[in-house]
Structures are given as structure tokens and as C-alpha cells.
Motif scaffolding. Structure first.
Motif, PDB file in Angstrom:
ATOM      1  N   THR A  50     -13.824  18.995   4.467  1.00 57.29           N
ATOM      2  CA  THR A  50     -14.172  17.595   4.773  1.00 57.29           C
ATOM      3  C   THR A  50     -13.438  16.663   3.809  1.00 57.29           C
ATOM      4  O   THR A  50     -13.236  17.000   2.647  1.00 57.29           O
ATOM      5  CB  THR A  50     -15.696  17.357   4.647  1.00 57.29           C
ATOM      6  N   TYR A  51     -13.073  15.495   4.324  1.00 59.57           N
ATOM      7  CA  TYR A  51     -12.299  14.529   3.535  1.00 59.57           C
ATOM      8  C   TYR A  51     -12.807  13.115   3.806  1.00 59.57           C
ATOM      9  O   TYR A  51     -13.179  12.801   4.948  1.00 59.57           O
ATOM     10  CB  TYR A  51     -10.817  14.556   3.945  1.00 59.57           C
ATOM     11  N   THR A  52     -12.754  12.281   2.780  1.00 55.67           N
ATOM     12  CA  THR A  52     -13.029  10.853   2.997  1.00 55.67           C
ATOM     13  C   THR A  52     -11.715  10.071   3.060  1.00 55.67           C
ATOM     14  O   THR A  52     -11.724   8.875   3.337  1.00 55.67           O
ATOM     15  CB  THR A  52     -13.908  10.271   1.863  1.00 55.67           C
ATOM     16  N   ASP A  53     -10.601  10.760   2.799  1.00 59.08           N
ATOM     17  CA  ASP A  53      -9.294  10.099   2.772  1.00 59.08           C
ATOM     18  C   ASP A  53      -8.319  10.871   3.672  1.00 59.08           C
ATOM     19  O   ASP A  53      -8.002  12.033   3.403  1.00 59.08           O
ATOM     20  CB  ASP A  53      -8.810  10.077   1.311  1.00 59.08           C
ATOM     21  N   ALA A  54      -7.845  10.200   4.709  1.00 57.46           N
ATOM     22  CA  ALA A  54      -6.953  10.870   5.677  1.00 57.46           C
ATOM     23  C   ALA A  54      -5.638  11.293   5.024  1.00 57.46           C
ATOM     24  O   ALA A  54      -5.066  12.332   5.362  1.00 57.46           O
ATOM     25  CB  ALA A  54      -6.683   9.942   6.857  1.00 57.46           C
ATOM     26  N   THR A  55      -5.158  10.496   4.060  1.00 51.45           N
ATOM     27  CA  THR A  55      -3.893  10.842   3.383  1.00 51.45           C
ATOM     28  C   THR A  55      -4.016  12.202   2.706  1.00 51.45           C
ATOM     29  O   THR A  55      -3.120  13.044   2.786  1.00 51.45           O
ATOM     30  CB  THR A  55      -3.562   9.774   2.302  1.00 51.45           C
ATOM     31  N   GLN A  56      -5.163  12.420   2.057  1.00 50.97           N
ATOM     32  CA  GLN A  56      -5.377  13.688   1.355  1.00 50.97           C
ATOM     33  C   GLN A  56      -5.465  14.844   2.354  1.00 50.97           C
ATOM     34  O   GLN A  56      -4.895  15.917   2.135  1.00 50.97           O
ATOM     35  CB  GLN A  56      -6.678  13.594   0.526  1.00 50.97           C
ATOM     36  N   MET A  57      -6.163  14.601   3.456  1.00 49.49           N
ATOM     37  CA  MET A  57      -6.296  15.670   4.462  1.00 49.49           C
ATOM     38  C   MET A  57      -4.916  16.056   5.012  1.00 49.49           C
ATOM     39  O   MET A  57      -4.602  17.244   5.153  1.00 49.49           O
ATOM     40  CB  MET A  57      -7.220  15.220   5.607  1.00 49.49           C
ATOM     41  N   LEU A  58      -4.100  15.044   5.297  1.00 48.33           N
ATOM     42  CA  LEU A  58      -2.760  15.320   5.836  1.00 48.33           C
ATOM     43  C   LEU A  58      -1.888  16.016   4.785  1.00 48.33           C
ATOM     44  O   LEU A  58      -1.088  16.898   5.119  1.00 48.33           O
ATOM     45  CB  LEU A  58      -2.108  14.024   6.323  1.00 48.33           C
ATOM     46  N   ALA A  59      -2.049  15.644   3.517  1.00 48.61           N
ATOM     47  CA  ALA A  59      -1.261  16.293   2.454  1.00 48.61           C
ATOM     48  C   ALA A  59      -1.646  17.765   2.344  1.00 48.61           C
ATOM     49  O   ALA A  59      -0.783  18.625   2.157  1.00 48.61           O
ATOM     50  CB  ALA A  59      -1.502  15.570   1.137  1.00 48.61           C
ATOM     51  N   ASP A  60      -2.913  18.074   2.509  1.00 49.46           N
ATOM     52  CA  ASP A  60      -3.361  19.482   2.421  1.00 49.46           C
ATOM     53  C   ASP A  60      -2.927  20.278   3.653  1.00 49.46           C
ATOM     54  O   ASP A  60      -2.685  21.475   3.567  1.00 49.46           O
ATOM     55  CB  ASP A  60      -4.880  19.548   2.249  1.00 49.46           C
ATOM     56  N   GLY A  61      -2.872  19.623   4.812  1.00 49.63           N
ATOM     57  CA  GLY A  61      -2.346  20.228   6.045  1.00 49.63           C
ATOM     58  C   GLY A  61      -3.132  21.439   6.530  1.00 49.63           C
ATOM     59  O   GLY A  61      -4.344  21.560   6.310  1.00 49.63           O
ATOM     60  N   GLY A  62      -2.418  22.336   7.241  1.00 47.98           N
ATOM     61  CA  GLY A  62      -3.079  23.532   7.777  1.00 47.98           C
ATOM     62  C   GLY A  62      -3.532  23.344   9.208  1.00 47.98           C
ATOM     63  O   GLY A  62      -4.423  24.047   9.690  1.00 47.98           O
ATOM     64  N   GLU A  84       4.496  10.930  10.370  1.00 49.70           N
ATOM     65  CA  GLU A  84       5.217  11.267   9.123  1.00 49.70           C
ATOM     66  C   GLU A  84       4.985  12.729   8.747  1.00 49.70           C
ATOM     67  O   GLU A  84       5.885  13.412   8.257  1.00 49.70           O
ATOM     68  CB  GLU A  84       4.667  10.354   8.010  1.00 49.70           C
ATOM     69  N   ALA A  85       3.787  13.212   8.999  1.00 50.05           N
ATOM     70  CA  ALA A  85       3.462  14.621   8.685  1.00 50.05           C
ATOM     71  C   ALA A  85       3.978  15.571   9.766  1.00 50.05           C
ATOM     72  O   ALA A  85       3.763  16.774   9.682  1.00 50.05           O
ATOM     73  CB  ALA A  85       1.945  14.765   8.520  1.00 50.05           C
ATOM     74  N   ARG A  86       4.623  15.026  10.786  1.00 52.65           N
ATOM     75  CA  ARG A  86       5.202  15.809  11.897  1.00 52.65           C
ATOM     76  C   ARG A  86       4.162  16.694  12.580  1.00 52.65           C
ATOM     77  O   ARG A  86       4.294  17.906  12.683  1.00 52.65           O
ATOM     78  CB  ARG A  86       6.399  16.639  11.420  1.00 52.65           C
TER      79      ARG A  86
END
Ligand code: NAD
Ligand code: 89V
Length: 338
Positions: A50-62, A84-86
Motif C-alpha cells: 500500500t502507498y500514499t504516494d503514487a510516485t513511490q509506488m511507480l518507482a517500486d514497480g512490479g 514515463e514508467a512505460r
């Protein structure tokens, strides 16, 4: 196929249920700025990340795709981040606040070489699909007139309080679906004229809209919407149809009753199924959520463009913009000018 969801609000619950039931798909991460909604959704659907920040979720990926279930003001920044995260992206309607935002998002995902679909689900409702198949099969000949009508007194504001607050209401939120249904039957429009009213004094935007469309192939359609219509039976959330063709007529009436009149008359019950997680009267919409999300997965798998792709949705959004312009100016608006 693995996905992530941004926005764990009112409607996302339906999207999460539908993802659970789509074979081969797993939602691995969810995000919401509101921790109560985030945690409640994680608990209901057993999501560990779970994330409160979409940028962090996209950086972690998977994950391979992102489902954006937030309200419209966040769509552009989120879609651009996903591009941007393709990753592939499915984004709720209304897709954008302006045509420029919409075009920029389409371009961003296109440049990333990924699939972009707008969650424009009303044309995917099984009663509408049944009518569409009949018309496309030529059952009533060439359609030359249509009415797509959504009139209700249902209290949508209790579940979606933001709908009472915007300067724009029914065309942007609901009319967008009904205009899209008209496009599904009659193709793109050349010109539109519209009138709007606000009947409910407790909301900011218009709750009644009547639109007249001249389609490119010469057909005419009337698209009428109201959340100020108190009548029985209460038809929420049914879209009703009247279509005249060169060989006959088709009507989708209250109670999902489809009538086709040619030399003979056929009456068909096109009631949508009640999915295990669905509840009346929303089951019609809920089933279409599952259908459209399945379509998204099928399109990614096959590499074909979704029927309600971002590029396709530009035409529906242009109708929304043109309808507001017509209602405020009193003039008929040419779609090529939007
Ligand atoms: P909502 O306000 O209940 O939920 C939106 C959630 O997104 C909120 O919990 C909010 O905290 C979260 N959010 C917003 N911006 C965020 C960000 N940048 N990062 C993380 N979280 C963020 O709204 P809703 O009623 O669920 O509507 C969501 C969208 O779905 C709207 O665009 C609405 O028009 C659409 N909708 C579609 C249908 C349909 O049938 N297609 C039906 C209802 C609603
Ligand atoms: O479908 C929708 O977009 C919803 C509702 C049916 C309430 O208008 O907001």
C-alpha cells in the motif's frame, strides 16, 4: 498480468472486485492519499503493498498496468507518470478537464508505446451491447434517428458528494456516457446543440441537459439526461433507447425490455446478470466494469487498440465541451472547431 490501482474511493471498489474475477490478473499494489480508504481497500481485497504516494509506488514497480480511479483533476499528472514508467494505463472518465490535457495524455502514452484505455463503461453494459449487436446486424436497416435517454431522481450525491460541488455536473459526469453511447450507435457527430438547466437548488452545476446531434453519416440523435426526474419506475442507472431504421425500430425500455419491430415484433429480456459482488440497482454498471476491464486485458494481450481508447475518447470529450459551449452561447457548435 500484474496491475496497480490509484484511488481507493467509492467506485474503485467495483474495479477491485472486477479485477479479482478476471482470470490471469492480480492487483499487487494500491495507492490512495487517504490512509483510511487505502487501508480499508487493502483489507477487503487482501493487498499487501500500500502507498500514499503514487510516485513511490511507480518507482517500486512490479506491475504491467495501472488503473487510475481518481477524480478528473489528478488524471493528467498520473497518466503522465504512468507513461514515463512505460506501463499500460486504464483511466476513469471523465478522462480530462480540457481537450489539451486529453490530447497530451494520449500523446504521452502513445510515445511510450503502451495501451491507454478510458474506463468509458456505459457502452459496455450488456443491454446496450445487445441493442448494438442487433443494429449492427442490420436488423432494423440503416438507422436514421435515435434517442438515448437517462432520466432519474436517484440521489447520486450521497455516494459521490463532489458531484454537487462542481460548476459542471450532468453533462460532464453522466452525459459523457450517454453521448458515448450515441457515438457507439451512430458514429461521430458533425454538429451539436444543447440546453441545460439546474433544477435542484442544492447543487452547483446543471442537472438537466438536452442535446441534439447531427452525425457524420446524416443520422440525428437526441441525447437527454436528467437527475431531476422523479417518476416511477425509477430507472437509475438505465440508459433507454429509441432507434428508427429504414426497415424497423428498436426500443430499450425501463426494466431492460428490448423491443424490435420489423415485419414482426420481438420482445427480449436483456436484464444484466447480478454478479456475486454486485448490488441492485448498480448491477448494470458493475457488470460493465468487469466487461470493460476484461476488454483492456484482451487488448494488451492481443496488441489491438481498445474500443474506448484514449484517442477514441477525444471524440466523446469534444462532444462534452461542445455541448457546454452550445448551452452557454445558444449556438449550434461544429465539432471540428473544438
Ligand atoms: P472518490 O472521491 O470516492 O475516490 C477518489 C479517490 O482517489 C479518493 O479516495 C482520493 O483520496 C484518491 N485520490 C485522488 N487523487 C489522488 C492521487 N493523486 N493519489 C492518490 N490518491 C488520490 O471518487 P469516485 O466516486 O470513486 O470517482 C472516481 C472516478 O470514477 C471519477 O472520475 C468518477 O467520475 C468516476 N466514476 C465512474 C463511474 C463509471 O460508471 N464509470 C461511476 C462512478 C464514478
Ligand atoms: O457513472 C458515473 O459516472 C456515475 C453516475 C452513474 C452516478 O453518474 O457518476
Amino acid at each position: 498480468m500484474k496491475g496497480a490501482l490509484i484511488g481507493c474511493g467509492f467506485f474503485a471498489q467495483n474495479q477491485m472486485h472486477a479485477w479479482q474475477d478476471i482470470k490471469g490478473v492480480e492487483i499487487t499494489a494500491i495507492c490512495d492519499r487517504d490512509t483510511d480508504r487505502l487501508n480499508a481497500t487493502a483489507k477487503t481485497f487482501g493487498i499487501a503493498r500500500t502507498y500514499t504516494d503514487a510516485t513511490q509506488m511507480l518507482a517500486d514497480g512490479g506491475f504491467d498496468f495501472v488503473d487510475i480511479a481518481t477524480t478528473v483533476s489528478s488524471h493528467r499528472s498520473l497518466v503522465e507518470m504512468v507513461a514515463e514508467a512505460r506501463l499500460h494505463v486504464i483511466c476513469q472518465k471523465p478522462f480530462a478537464e480540457t481537450m489539451q490535457d486529453a490530447r497530451t495524455m494520449v500523446e504521452a502514452v502513445n510515445s511510450a508505446g503502451k495501451t491507454l484505455m478510458v474506463h468509458e463503461n456505459f457502452r459496455w453494459q450488456s443491454p446496450i451491447q445487445a441493442a448494438l449487436q442487433l443494429v449492427k446486424s442490420g436488423a432494423i436497416g440503416d438507422p436514421f434517428f435515435g434517442r438515448v435517454s437517462f432520466r432519474s431522481g436517484y440521489d447520486v450525491f450521497s455516494g459521490q458528494p463532489y458531484l454537487a460541488e462542481g460548476q459542471r455536473f450532468i453533462i460532464e459526469d453522466l452525459g459523457i456516457h450517454i453521448l458515448d453511447i450515441s457515438r457507439a450507435f451512430f458514429g461521430d457527430a458533425r454538429r451539436i446543440s444543447a440546453t441545460t438547466r439546474r433544477i435542484n437548488p442544492n447543487i452547483a452545476g446543471e442537472d438537466v441537459a438536452t442535446m441534439l446531434l447531427e452525425h457524420e453519416d446524416g443520422a440525428t440523435s437526441v441525447v437527454d439526461c436528467s437527475y431531476a426526474t422523479h417518476r416511477t419506475p425509477e430507472t437509475f442507472p438505465q440508459s433507454l433507447l429509441e432507434i428508427d431504421g429504414s426497415k424497423g425500430t428498436l426500443r430499450l425500455d425501463a426494466g431492460y425490455r428490448l423491443t424490435v419491430q420489423t415485419q414482426t415484433e420481438q420482445i427480449i429480456d436483456v436484464s444484466p446478470p447480478l454478479l456475486p459482488w454486485a448490488e441492485r440497482p448498480w448491477h448494470n454498471i458493475q457488470e460493465s466494469v468487469q466487461t470493460i476491464q476484461q476488454h483492456f486485458v484482451d487488448c494488451i494481450t492481443s496488441g489491438s487498440p481498445p474500443e474506448t481508447s484514449g484517442a477514441d475518447n477525444l471524440k466523446t470529450l469534444a462532444l462534452v465541451e461542445a455541448a457546454y459551449l452550445s448551452a452557454s452561447s445558444g449556438a449550434t457548435v461544429t465539432l471540428a472547431d473544438i
